[in-house]
Design a protein around this motif. Structure first.
Motif, PDB file in Angstrom:
ATOM      1  N   ILE A 759       0.868  -1.182   0.000  1.00 29.87           N
ATOM      2  CA  ILE A 759       0.000   0.000   0.000  1.00 29.87           C
ATOM      3  C   ILE A 759       0.901   1.227   0.000  1.00 29.87           C
ATOM      4  O   ILE A 759       1.787   1.357   0.850  1.00 29.87           O
ATOM      5  CB  ILE A 759      -0.930   0.020   1.227  1.00 29.87           C
ATOM      6  CG1 ILE A 759      -1.863  -1.197   1.205  1.00 29.87           C
ATOM      7  CG2 ILE A 759      -1.743   1.314   1.266  1.00 29.87           C
ATOM      8  CD1 ILE A 759      -2.797  -1.268   2.386  1.00 29.87           C
ATOM      9  N   VAL A 760       0.685   2.110  -0.976  1.00 23.09           N
ATOM     10  CA  VAL A 760       1.426   3.372  -1.037  1.00 23.09           C
ATOM     11  C   VAL A 760       0.426   4.517  -1.021  1.00 23.09           C
ATOM     12  O   VAL A 760      -0.731   4.351  -1.419  1.00 23.09           O
ATOM     13  CB  VAL A 760       2.318   3.468  -2.299  1.00 23.09           C
ATOM     14  CG1 VAL A 760       3.423   2.453  -2.265  1.00 23.09           C
ATOM     15  CG2 VAL A 760       1.489   3.324  -3.571  1.00 23.09           C
ATOM     16  N   THR A 761       0.878   5.661  -0.554  1.00 26.43           N
ATOM     17  CA  THR A 761       0.019   6.848  -0.573  1.00 26.43           C
ATOM     18  C   THR A 761      -0.066   7.368  -2.007  1.00 26.43           C
ATOM     19  O   THR A 761       0.779   7.040  -2.839  1.00 26.43           O
ATOM     20  CB  THR A 761       0.614   7.948   0.314  1.00 26.43           C
ATOM     21  OG1 THR A 761       1.860   8.376  -0.253  1.00 26.43           O
ATOM     22  CG2 THR A 761       0.849   7.454   1.724  1.00 26.43           C
ATOM     23  N   PRO A 762      -1.080   8.173  -2.316  1.00 23.08           N
ATOM     24  CA  PRO A 762      -1.053   8.865  -3.618  1.00 23.08           C
ATOM     25  C   PRO A 762       0.141   9.827  -3.654  1.00 23.08           C
ATOM     26  O   PRO A 762       0.708  10.178  -2.621  1.00 23.08           O
ATOM     27  CB  PRO A 762      -2.384   9.639  -3.638  1.00 23.08           C
ATOM     28  CG  PRO A 762      -3.216   9.041  -2.563  1.00 23.08           C
ATOM     29  CD  PRO A 762      -2.290   8.493  -1.548  1.00 23.08           C
ATOM     30  N   VAL A 788       4.691   7.550  -0.280  1.00 22.87           N
ATOM     31  CA  VAL A 788       5.289   6.820   0.840  1.00 22.87           C
ATOM     32  C   VAL A 788       4.691   5.417   0.898  1.00 22.87           C
ATOM     33  O   VAL A 788       3.473   5.245   0.735  1.00 22.87           O
ATOM     34  CB  VAL A 788       5.029   7.554   2.179  1.00 22.87           C
ATOM     35  CG1 VAL A 788       5.668   6.802   3.342  1.00 22.87           C
ATOM     36  CG2 VAL A 788       5.561   8.979   2.109  1.00 22.87           C
ATOM     37  N   ILE A 789       5.548   4.412   1.106  1.00 22.28           N
ATOM     38  CA  ILE A 789       5.069   3.029   1.318  1.00 22.28           C
ATOM     39  C   ILE A 789       4.603   2.924   2.763  1.00 22.28           C
ATOM     40  O   ILE A 789       5.381   3.141   3.696  1.00 22.28           O
ATOM     41  CB  ILE A 789       6.190   2.008   1.058  1.00 22.28           C
ATOM     42  CG1 ILE A 789       6.638   2.062  -0.412  1.00 22.28           C
ATOM     43  CG2 ILE A 789       5.741   0.598   1.430  1.00 22.28           C
ATOM     44  CD1 ILE A 789       7.835   1.186  -0.726  1.00 22.28           C
ATOM     45  N   ILE A 790       3.327   2.611   2.966  1.00 18.88           N
ATOM     46  CA  ILE A 790       2.833   2.486   4.338  1.00 18.88           C
ATOM     47  C   ILE A 790       2.594   1.026   4.723  1.00 18.88           C
ATOM     48  O   ILE A 790       2.355   0.727   5.881  1.00 18.88           O
ATOM     49  CB  ILE A 790       1.544   3.314   4.542  1.00 18.88           C
ATOM     50  CG1 ILE A 790       0.454   2.908   3.558  1.00 18.88           C
ATOM     51  CG2 ILE A 790       1.840   4.789   4.417  1.00 18.88           C
ATOM     52  CD1 ILE A 790      -0.861   3.623   3.797  1.00 18.88           C
ATOM     53  N   GLN A 791       2.623   0.097   3.742  1.00 23.39           N
ATOM     54  CA  GLN A 791       2.530  -1.333   4.075  1.00 23.39           C
ATOM     55  C   GLN A 791       3.314  -2.120   3.033  1.00 23.39           C
ATOM     56  O   GLN A 791       3.070  -2.007   1.843  1.00 23.39           O
ATOM     57  CB  GLN A 791       1.072  -1.800   4.096  1.00 23.39           C
ATOM     58  CG  GLN A 791       0.927  -3.298   4.391  1.00 23.39           C
ATOM     59  CD  GLN A 791      -0.532  -3.720   4.494  1.00 23.39           C
ATOM     60  OE1 GLN A 791      -1.199  -3.446   5.485  1.00 23.39           O
ATOM     61  NE2 GLN A 791      -1.032  -4.368   3.456  1.00 23.39           N
ATOM     62  N   LEU A 792       4.266  -2.917   3.514  1.00 21.11           N
ATOM     63  CA  LEU A 792       5.070  -3.741   2.610  1.00 21.11           C
ATOM     64  C   LEU A 792       4.311  -5.013   2.256  1.00 21.11           C
ATOM     65  O   LEU A 792       3.499  -5.503   3.048  1.00 21.11           O
ATOM     66  CB  LEU A 792       6.402  -4.091   3.284  1.00 21.11           C
ATOM     67  CG  LEU A 792       7.364  -2.917   3.470  1.00 21.11           C
ATOM     68  CD1 LEU A 792       8.495  -3.295   4.402  1.00 21.11           C
ATOM     69  CD2 LEU A 792       7.916  -2.457   2.130  1.00 21.11           C
TER      70      LEU A 792
END
Length: 854
Positions: A759-762, A788-792
């Motif tokens: 999951i990445v931010t816009p 920003v990557i918020i979940q790998l």
């Protein structure tokens, strides 16, 4: 002794009852000597022995605060250092060994702190060599102190230093310092003498000098900077000294009289000239030229309306005065050149500004009481710049705080910090800081560090739902970090990777009895003897599984239940004799194949143990110790060439008396027996590692909210492993050699963890390009945006995108305008009005000193 006897005889005398005077003196001397010796011994005792104290111990008590007690050791010691009895020291002078104290607890850290004062002035210290150097080069060594007190934070009341020292060492109270060398005042050389104040007779002249370096650090003060001396020119003539010239001050600068006034004055003087001028003006061409010239002059003045320079004139009086104070004609004052009495000057003008403009709209267009207020401004312009005035123009812009309120005002957008997931715990970053060579080791354990990224987002009204929904994580777009005003969340924390521990097992138990493979279903005469061991320490993160915990050997005539001897009754001598050979009845219990005690009726088919021969000692017989425990078996199994043996021994405690049974020889003090008589053919089940968890499609309905080891699971799977029968020291054999009932399971259910997509931010908004113009050489600016990557990703989820950062070139900014001063032509030279200077000797109407402006 001799002295006392002699003195007694001398004093007594034969037959004389009265004591002579010289005898009284001797007695007094004796008493004084005894008293002096006793006092001296007491003084020596008191000065030789001294009380010594140890440091105060830790403050002890049940409650925090001033109710604690602390103790210290107190002892009596000789001056040479060795400890002696307490009675040798003076008891009234004994120091206290106990005192009340303040027991500090952790929460006191919030209440107390060190109050650190400022450093005092540097004071000189006595150097090792008492002689001061003749010339100061580097300064004088000194020391400065400061006050440091432990205080209560709430009211500043001083407290004991021990309280603050519990949390933080007391800061140093002294430090070395350097007193700079004294620096005397340094002045320049005197300048030349001024001209004499009088052109004849005695006058004064002076000369000056200036300060090059002022005095510092106690240096000598500066001397006089001005010197005067009497000067003498040629003697004054007697008649000259009667008159003196007085020059008055300049008047204020004033504008010439208006044209109408001047024309009215001139009209009476020369009406003919006026008539001629009127005739000239009636000429159309001349009239047009004059009009153009006036318009041009008016235009030049309008171009610079803020800086309208007006040239006027000022006058002063020059008079000749007699010694008696009466004013006389200037001709009496003999002067080569008289001072001027008029000059052109610039009219002083004060700064003029316009009225204030209306307030601008509030810079903060939304309503929010928590964030800072907005600003609004108003301005005014300069109508007239100051000319020749010392006062500056007033402030041209005014700003005040404002808040937008009302029905139509929207609430302000708020911003908050967001964090990504913590990275995996890693030990190598901490190791690489200590030793660069160890930074690339991967299989590390122990204390580590994990990090996360922090970014600023527009605060989400549904923040709680954002945190609770794991399926639909709507990531907010990152914004400029400067918009978030709250405290920054931590970006790193300590963590711990448990070090791997291998599986540890207990020792093997003794081989059990020969039992059927299954006592519920006894078949034929085939059986197994089993031995077991248990897991003493479960493996964590190790390389392999635990070894097998059960071994079996085939045996004949199995039985599910058997008697176990747990003890022996007292030795009973044969033939009811008091001592000698006898028997001991064994104490037995019925056990099953697992060694558990069961009902005695189940052992009815088992062979009951026979009584054991024993020896009841007689009073005069040899006394032997009890047998020691059997030693460990020499072999684990028995075969053609190997046979297990174990041994035990006993010793002689007392030799036999007369008529008693003698002690046995040394060989009879040891016993040997066979052990581990079973065949060396040992079998066990061997298991392989569990395979990968494969989804089981037959199980359709499964609660997706189930949790496995704290991780959400989404489906049920199956795992398999290989199980084979192994003969020790040989290898794999057929499965019938091992007990089928004890075969480990080969299939088990498992839970599959949910897939986690990346999951990445816009992307954030593009950074702003420079809005202002660029000075000098124009370089191409770039604007960027990031996400920003918020979940790998995990468990086969969608991978993260390659690009997290983008940039592009800005449009070329305009080049800044350059400005320079530009001057108009000098205006016409403006003289002092003719009606003012016409009476001066030598003055001409069209020439003379004046001022011109531009």
């Amino acid at each position: 002794m001799g002295l006392s006897e002699g003195s007694a005889a001398l004093c007594r005398g034969p037959g004389v009852p009265a004591v002579p005077a010289h005898c009284v003196g001797v007695l007094v001397l004796l008493l004084l000597g005894i008293w002096d010796a006793r006092a001296q011994s007491e003084f020596q005792t008191s000065s030789v022995y001294l009380w010594k104290t140890g440091p105060w111990g830790r403050c002890m008590g049940d409650e925090c605060g001033p109710g604690g007690i602390q103790t210290r050791a107190v002892w009596c010691a000789h001056v040479e250092g060795w400890t002696t009895l307490p009675t040798n020291c003076k008891q009234p002078e004994r120091p206290d060994n106990q005192q009340s104290c303040f027991r500090v607890c952790d929460w006191h850290k919030e209440l107390y702190d060190w109050q650190i004062g400022s450093w005092n002035q540097c004071q000189p210290v006595l150097s090792r060599s008492h002689e001061k150097p003749l010339e100061c080069l580097k300064g004088e060594e000194g020391i400065q102190t400061r006050d440091i007190t432990c205080i209560q934070k709430a009211n500043g009341v001083p407290a004991e230093d021990v309280i603050c020292e519990y949390f933080e060492p007391k800061p140093r109270q002294e430090q070395a310092c350097l007193i700079p060398c004294r620096q005397d005042c340094i002045v320049a050389e005197f300048g030349p003498w001024s001209e004499c104040s009088k052109t004849c007779g005695n006058g004064l002249q002076h000369r000056t000098r200036h300060v090059v370096a002022p005095p510092q650090f106690g240096g000598s003060a500066c001397p006089n900077l001005t010197e005067f001396q009497i000067c003498q020119s040629s003697p004054c003539a007697a008649e000259e000294s009667l008159y003196s010239l007085n020059v008055g001050p300049w008047s204020a600068c004033s504008m010439p009289h208006s044209r109408q006034v001047r024309q009215a004055r001139k009209r009476g003087k020369n009406k003919d000239k006026e008539k001629d001028r009127q005739k000239a003006v009636r000429d159309p061409e001349a009239h047009e030229l004059i009009k153009k010239k006036r318009n041009r002059n008016r235009q030049n003045r309008q171009e610079n309306k803020y800086w309208d320079i007006q040239i006027g004139y000022q006058t002063r009086q020059v008079t000749c005065t007699h010694r008696n104070g009466k004013t006389t004609a200037l001709s009496f004052c003999k002067q080569d050149k008289f001072p001027v009495t008029f000059q052109s000057c610039v009219i002083t003008k004060e700064c003029q500004v316009s009225e204030w403009s209306e307030w601008t709209p509030c810079s903060k267009t939304c309503f929010d009481m928590t964030t800072p207020k907005g600003n609004r401004t108003r301005s005014r312009t300069i109508k007239q710049l100051p000319i020749g005035s010392e006062s500056e123009c007033p402030q041209l812009e005014e700003t005040e705080q404002c808040v937008s309120q009302g029905d139509g005002v929207a609430p302000c957008i708020t911003y908050g910090w967001r964090t990504t997931e913590w990275t995996e715990c890693r030990v190598d970053p901490l190791l690489s800081q200590q030793d660069k060579r160890r930074g690339n080791q991967t299989a590390l354990c122990g204390g580590g560090i994990q990090t996360r990224e922090v970014y600023c987002v527009q605060a989400n009204e549904n923040l709680l739902s954002y945190l609770n929904t794991l399926k639909e994580k709507e990531a907010s777009r990152p914004v400029d970090r400067r918009l978030c005003t709250g405290p920054l969340p931590i970006t790193s924390q300590l963590c711990h990777i448990p070090c791997p521990t291998e599986c540890e097992t207990s020792a093997w138990s003794a081989w059990g009895p020969c039992t059927y493979e299954s006592c519920d279903d006894p078949q034929a005469k085939k059986g197994f003897k089993l031995r077991k061991r248990r897991i003493a320490n479960e493996p964590t993160g190790g390389t392999g599984n635990c070894p097998h915990l059960l071994e079996a050997i085939p045996c004949e005539e199995p039985s599910c239940y058997d008697w176990r001897i747990v003890g022996l009754e007292e030795c009973v001598p044969d033939n009811e004799k008091p001592c000698g050979p006898g028997t001991q009845v064994p104490i037995v219990v019925c056990i099953n194949s697992d060694g558990e005690e069961v009902d005695r009726q189940l052992c009815r088919d088992a062979i009951y143990p026979i009584p054991v021969a024993c020896e009841a000692p007689c009073p005069k017989d040899c006394v032997l110790s009890m047998w020691s425990a059997w030693s460990s078996c020499s072999h684990t199994c028995s075969g053609k060439t190997t046979e297990g043996k174990q041994m035990r021994a006993r010793s002689i405690l007392a030799y036999a008396g007369e008529g008693g049974i003698q002690c046995p020889n040394s060989s009879a003090l040891q016993e040997t027996r066979s052990c581990n008589e079973h065949s060396c053919t040992v079998y066990h089940w061997q298991t392989g590692p569990w395979g990968q968890c494969i989804e089981d499609t037959s199980v359709s309905a499964f609660n997706s909210s189930a949790s496995w080891n704290g991780e959400a699971t989404c489906s049920v799977g199956m795992q398999t492993r290989k199980v084979i029968c192994v003969r020790v020291n040989v290898g794999q054999v057929g499965p019938k050699k091992c007990p089928e009932s004890l075969r480990p399971e080969t299939v088990r259910p498992c839970l599959l963890p949910c897939r986690k997509d990346c999951i990445v931010t816009p992307f954030s908004e593009w950074t702003l390009c420079p809005s202002s113009c660029q000075e000098g050489g124009v370089t191409v600016q770039k604007q960027t945006r990031h996400r920003v990557i918020i979940q790998l990703p995990a468990n086969g989820g969608r991978e993260c995108p390659d690009s997290l950062f983008e940039e592009k070139e800005c449009e070329a900014s305009p080049v800044c305008h350059s400005y320079r001063w530009k001057t108009h032509k000098w205006r016409r030279c403006q003289l002092v009005p003719w009606y003012v200077r016409q009476d001066s000797p030598g003055a001409q109407e069209t020439c003379g000193p004046g001022l011109q402006a531009r």
